[in-house]
Write an enzyme that holds these catalytic residues in place. Structure first.
Site, short mmCIF file in Angstrom:
data_model
loop_
_atom_site.label_atom_id
_atom_site.label_comp_id
_atom_site.label_asym_id
_atom_site.label_seq_id
_atom_site.Cartn_x
_atom_site.Cartn_y
_atom_site.Cartn_z
N GLU A 241 24.12 63.51 41.39
CA GLU A 241 23.35 62.61 42.27
C GLU A 241 24.28 61.94 43.28
O GLU A 241 24.11 60.79 43.65
CB GLU A 241 22.60 61.52 41.47
C1 LIG Z 1 25.95 69.17 34.69
C2 LIG Z 1 25.70 69.24 36.16
C3 LIG Z 1 24.40 69.29 36.63
C4 LIG Z 1 24.15 69.41 38.01
N1 LIG Z 1 22.87 69.55 38.45
C5 LIG Z 1 22.66 69.86 39.75
C6 LIG Z 1 21.34 70.21 40.21
O1 LIG Z 1 20.37 70.21 39.43
N2 LIG Z 1 21.18 70.56 41.50
C7 LIG Z 1 22.23 70.58 42.38
O2 LIG Z 1 22.02 70.91 43.54
N3 LIG Z 1 23.49 70.23 41.99
C8 LIG Z 1 23.73 69.89 40.71
N4 LIG Z 1 24.99 69.58 40.28
C9 LIG Z 1 26.09 69.57 41.24
C10 LIG Z 1 26.60 68.19 41.54
O3 LIG Z 1 25.65 67.52 42.31
C11 LIG Z 1 27.97 68.33 42.22
O4 LIG Z 1 28.88 68.78 41.23
C12 LIG Z 1 28.43 67.03 42.83
O5 LIG Z 1 27.65 66.71 43.94
C13 LIG Z 1 29.90 67.08 43.26
O6 LIG Z 1 30.14 68.20 44.07
P1 LIG Z 1 31.38 69.17 43.72
O7 LIG Z 1 31.29 69.50 42.28
O8 LIG Z 1 31.40 70.26 44.70
O9 LIG Z 1 32.65 68.27 43.91
P2 LIG Z 1 33.44 68.04 45.28
O10 LIG Z 1 32.49 67.72 46.36
O11 LIG Z 1 34.39 69.15 45.47
O12 LIG Z 1 34.23 66.73 44.90
C14 LIG Z 1 35.45 66.75 44.14
C15 LIG Z 1 36.04 65.36 44.19
O13 LIG Z 1 36.32 65.01 45.55
C16 LIG Z 1 35.64 63.82 45.89
N5 LIG Z 1 35.21 63.89 47.28
C17 LIG Z 1 34.48 64.85 47.89
N6 LIG Z 1 34.27 64.53 49.17
C18 LIG Z 1 34.85 63.35 49.38
C19 LIG Z 1 34.99 62.49 50.50
N7 LIG Z 1 34.41 62.75 51.67
N8 LIG Z 1 35.67 61.35 50.34
C20 LIG Z 1 36.23 61.03 49.16
N9 LIG Z 1 36.14 61.79 48.06
C21 LIG Z 1 35.46 62.94 48.17
C22 LIG Z 1 34.48 63.72 44.93
O14 LIG Z 1 34.02 62.40 44.77
C23 LIG Z 1 35.10 64.29 43.66
O15 LIG Z 1 35.81 63.30 43.00
C24 LIG Z 1 25.25 69.42 38.92
C25 LIG Z 1 26.55 69.33 38.44
C26 LIG Z 1 26.79 69.25 37.09
C27 LIG Z 1 28.21 69.20 36.61
#
Ligand SMILES: Cc1cc2nc3c(=O)[nH]c(=O)nc-3n(C[C@H](O)[C@H](O)[C@H](O)COP(=O)(O)OP(=O)(O)OC[C@H]3O[C@@H](n4cnc5c(N)ncnc54)[C@H](O)[C@@H]3O)c2cc1C
Length: 599
Positions: A414
């Site tokens: 979220e």
């Molecule tokens: C169990 C689970 C259920 C999920 N369910 C869904 C779902 O139903 N539908 C769906 O669409 N997605 C879902 N997700 C995905 C989830 O929304 C994403 O994992 C989340 O938004 C983070 O994206 P990412 O994993 O690509 O991390 P990244 O975006 O790569 O982030 C990695 C780190 O970098 C930080 N970061 C990234 N950008 C910035 C910035 N601009 N400034 C500072 N810090 C930053 C983040 O805060 C984090 O600490 C799910 C994930 C999990 C693990």
């Protein structure tokens, strides 16, 4: 939609510059009979149907999850947000938050139901055509069908606008052909309907300029050729929820399955997340309540040094801190969702979805605050629960281990807490610059006041006088730090993420503090426990505010300027500590005697 009896609409984001009165905010004490009835039904369902099957859920027995979702559907718990004409109950948002709150005894099941009713079903409610609603909503409201929301991809989670999945219109104009992949999709293992986000790319003849890509949403049914559901992820927590990747390989769907307008999919993606955030807040508060009960029950029967461990002060401190977190979390969640309901209650029943979203979006900052604070509050609660279990907390036979693992995801999905912190400060500053929030005059007023002389304490009375004075000081500190930060970085504050984060923490804790105090005031002296809980919550919040303010001032000033600013800081932060030890003991004793959170 049921209407609430709140007297006025409090504009989103205004809590920093305006002072609310207890009667202006919605709290759990304002739940209507109908809301309480649904809360009871949900709690009973959680206790009698979910808890006994927690082990099966954790073992990924999705047949059990589906069975329980169907039972939830029969109880009306999936239909709260669905319009009546499509088999729903069309109740207010407080009720839907209450369902998320009371169902949260199994985090895995909580994620399954929330993904279905929130991010899975709401897009159809808000953006579906009458035909799409007719086709899907009755099945989604009953639990016959389950929905999933597929936005994230392996290369773009936070950076959601950067998705690579593409949709091309077929040459006959009858179908969209989708290609790409999606990652971490909750409910994917058993969902029947997927809300999939992809960019429509128009094929233009060679040499002609191409149309820009259009970020859009599509409805894709599970058995559609070209949609493949990947293997279940092996996760740290919420192991009983389904999380899989999707592969779209020439996945052809009728053009009628476009959801909302082409090119407006980002409105769907991001507006839905506001609702996801307050529901997550409600679920984490419910999880913390459950965790406190687990901790106290264990601590009462575990003997050490000839006594039950709950008699030790350091154990009581953890119980009291958890209880104060729950009290403040409830105050925060229901204040925000109640304010949203009040804003929505003035809309006509047939108001377009765009109006509903606009009203909810007005509270985007508050929704992010709920998400960040409540997810971190739950982590402290489950950590205390594990610690109270000692070695048994570290092994799988006891529930503390699972709840500790389960809580971690809430800081990631979220919108990560980092992204939400950036939203909190960024949106607040943007609103101020657009003239939608009178932040700049409020900053000027505080600057004038602090420059004028040392007497800046506001008079307050009643049992929470000290906390109200702290709150007044906290708001001034927040304005002072915002002023200092934007003076140093007038055009590029967004590049100073650590300062944005610290400002967000100040905003978060101000809203939490105020919500806890106002809620306790609503009891009008009838609950000493409410006052004690608010005192503990406010003390903690103020500590965070002080530390964040120091961090900001240290980063934006130096030399004489820093010394002057620190003198102002000390004046605004000046207070005598209250006896949090005695207050904590009194709270813990009550929770221990009742074996649960008592308010
Ligand atoms: C169990 C689970 C259920 C999920 N369910 C869904 C779902 O139903 N539908 C769906 O669409 N997605 C879902 N997700 C995905 C989830 O929304 C994403 O994992 C989340 O938004 C983070 O994206 P990412 O994993 O690509 O991390 P990244 O975006 O790569 O982030 C990695 C780190 O970098 C930080 N970061 C990234 N950008 C910035 C910035 N601009 N400034 C500072 N810090 C930053 C983040 O805060 C984090 O600490 C799910 C994930 C999990 C693990």
């Amino acid at each position: 939609m049921a209407t609430l009896s709140l007297p006025k609409i409090i504009p989103g984001g205004s809590f920093l510059i305006e002072n609310a009165a207890p009667e202006d905010v919605f709290t759990p004490e304002d739940f209507s009979e109908e809301q309480q009835e649904i809360a009871r039904t949900t709690a009973e369902f959680a206790e009698k149907s979910i808890l006994p099957r927690a082990a099966e859920i954790e073992a990924k027995n999705f047949a059990v999850t589906r069975e329980l979702l169907l039972e939830a559907g029969q109880l009306g718990l999936l239909a709260v947000d669905v319009p009546e004409q499509y088999g729903g109950l069309a109740l207010d948002k407080v009720t839907s938050a209450l369902v998320a709150d009371r169902i949260a005894v199994s985090a895995s099941f909580s994620v399954s139901i929330s993904a279905h009713t929130g991010i899975g079903t709401l897009p159809v409610i808000w953006y579906g055509t009458p035909a799409q609603k007719e086709k899907y909503l009755p099945k989604l409201a009953s639990g016959e069908w389950i929905a999933a929301y597929a936005l994230s991809e392996s290369s773009s989670g936070s950076d959601a606008m950067n998705i690579r999945a593409q949709a091309h219109l077929s040459p006959d104009g009858q179908q969209y052909i989708l290609n790409g992949e999606k990652m971490w999709i909750s409910n994917a293992g058993f969902a029947d309907l997927f809300i999939v986000f992809a960019k429509i790319v128009r094929d233009t003849p060679a040499g002609e300029p191409g149309q820009p890509e259009q970020f859009s949403a599509f409805l894709i049914e599970r058995d559609t050729a070209g949609l493949t559901i990947g293997a279940e992820e092996h996760k740290l927590g919420i192991r009983g929820s389904s999380t899989c990747p999707l592969v779209l390989s020439d996945c052809a769907i009728p053009v009628d399955n476009l959801l909302g307008e082409a090119g407006k999919g980002h409105h769907i993606a991001f507006n839905i997340l506001n609702v996801g955030r307050y529901k997550l807040g409600a679920a984490t508060v419910g999880g913390a309540r459950h965790s406190l009960r687990t901790a106290v029950r264990y601590g009462k029967q575990r003997m050490a040094f000839g006594k039950p461990i709950v008699s030790f002060g350091l154990i009581q401190e953890m119980i009291a801190e958890t209880a104060a977190g729950i009290f403040a979390g409830e105050a925060l969640v229901y204040r925000v969702v109640g304010a949203i309901d009040t804003a929505l209650s003035t809309l006509a029943a047939d108001a377009p979805a765009s109006e509903v979203q606009k009203r909810i979006e007005d509270y985007a900052v508050e929704c992010s605050i709920v998400k960040v604070w409540c997810s971190e509050m739950l982590e402290r609660a489950v950590d205390h629960c594990l610690q109270i279990h000692g070695g048994y907390g570290y092994v799988e036979e006891y529930p503390a281990e699972r709840t500790w693992r389960d809580a971690r995801i809430n800081r990631i999905f979220e919108g990560t807490n980092e992204i939400n912190r950036l939203i909190i400060t960024g949106f607040t500053m943007k609103r101020a610059l657009q003239g939608r929030l009178a932040l700049l005059p409020a900053i000027r007023k505080v600057m004038d006041e602090v420059m004028a002389g040392p007497s800046t304490r506001d008079e307050a009375s009643g049992p929470l006088a000290a906390e109200k004075a702290l709150l007044a000081g906290a708001k001034k500190l927040g304005l002072f730090c915002s002023g200092a930060a934007s003076q140093k970085y007038p055009t590029n504050l967004q590049d100073q993420q650590e300062i944005m984060g610290a400002l967000a923490d100040i905003l978060i804790e101000i809203l939490v503090m105020e919500s806890a105090i106002l809620r306790a005031e609503k009891f009008a002296g009838r609950s000493k426990t409410a006052i004690a809980l608010a005192q503990l919550a406010a003390t903690r919040s103020f500590g965070v505010i002080q530390a964040s303010a120091e961090r900001i001032l240290g980063a934006v000033a130096e030399g004489d300027m820093l010394r002057t600013q620190m003198a102002i800081f000390r004046r605004l932060a000046k207070h005598d500590p209250i006896n949090t030890v005695a207050i904590g003991r009194a709270i813990a004793e009550e929770m221990i005697a009742a074996e649960r959170y008592t308010l």
